[in-house]
Design a protein around this motif. Structure first.
Motif, short mmCIF file in Angstrom:
data_model
loop_
_atom_site.label_atom_id
_atom_site.label_comp_id
_atom_site.label_asym_id
_atom_site.label_seq_id
_atom_site.Cartn_x
_atom_site.Cartn_y
_atom_site.Cartn_z
N SER A 115 -3.99 5.98 3.88
CA SER A 115 -4.20 6.83 2.72
C SER A 115 -3.74 8.26 2.97
N ASP A 122 -4.77 10.38 0.48
CA ASP A 122 -5.70 10.99 -0.47
C ASP A 122 -6.62 11.95 0.27
N LEU A 178 -3.88 12.13 -3.52
CA LEU A 178 -4.09 10.95 -4.35
C LEU A 178 -3.04 9.86 -4.11
N ASN A 179 -2.45 9.86 -2.91
CA ASN A 179 -1.47 8.83 -2.52
C ASN A 179 -0.22 8.83 -3.40
N ARG A 180 0.15 9.98 -3.90
CA ARG A 180 1.32 10.08 -4.78
C ARG A 180 2.55 10.50 -3.99
N ASN A 213 -0.24 5.58 -7.69
CA ASN A 213 -0.85 5.44 -6.37
C ASN A 213 0.04 4.49 -5.56
N ASP A 258 -1.22 0.70 -2.49
CA ASP A 258 -1.83 -0.43 -3.18
C ASP A 258 -1.51 -1.75 -2.48
#
Length: 198
Positions: A61, A63, A93-95, A110, A113
């Protein structure tokens, strides 16, 4: 020989050094969060159009609300100056986003996933909103901004930022750099194609 063809050959040589880890295309680069790959390729400089695309699978992550840390897929350009580099990063936010010229073009998707995603960042110097981001063969977002002016100083690298930090914890496959702006139809047509088969 075109520069992007030279990069394909380089990636081909790297891929032959890695064992298959179960991806549909059978070979990929696996990053453990503490390694990087440097090259002698200076990348596309100045304000020239370009496309940087790859398949990405993120293991950890980014995030910051969940204790994650930023990661870098790769890029190139002058160090210590945000107006002269072209780096793809994973942040809050994992962008995924492109960090260039002090601006960012960022997806709202995201990326953590547990699926592979095809990503293509395009800079098209001939249009009003020259920064384009495609995810899984579809246009995700576009952005206007100051003209690109990528400097020399840091050669193309994968798996970390320009200062050997923010390491990638994940996998990359079919990394490609083109010295022109690819269209959505081109990206979609080629995204599942192997350019080099070890």
């Amino acid at each position: 020989m075109n520069k992007h063809i030279l990069l394909y050959l380089f990636i081909f040589l790297i891929l032959t050094q890695f064992r298959s880890i179960g991806y549909a295309q059978n070979n990929c680069l696996a990053f453990n969060g503490s390694d990087t790959i440097g090259t002698s390729y200076s990348g596309i400089t100045g304000g020239a159009s370009r496309t940087f695309e790859f398949w990405l699978y993120v293991n950890g992550s980014t995030d910051d609300n969940m204790g994650g840390v930023p990661m870098t897929v790769g890029g190139w350009g002058k160090s210590g100056n945000s107006t002269n580099h072209f780096f793809v990063r994973l942040g809050s936010l994992n962008r995924i986003y492109l960090d260039v010229n002090g601006i960012t073009i960022r997806s709202d998707k995201n990326m953590v996933d547990f699926n592979w995603h095809h990503v293509a960042f395009v800079y098209d110097s001939g249009i009003a909103k020259p920064y384009l981001l495609y995810i899984d063969g579809k246009l995700d977002t576009t952005m206007a901004g100051v003209a690109l002016n990528t400097g020399k100083g840091r050669n193309f690298k994968l798996g970390s930022n320009e200062f050997n930090a923010n390491y990638l914890y994940g996998k990359l496959d079919e990394v490609r750099i083109f010295n022109y702006a690819r269209s959505e139809s081109m990206i979609k047509a080629d995204m599942n194609r192997e350019y080099c088969s070890p």
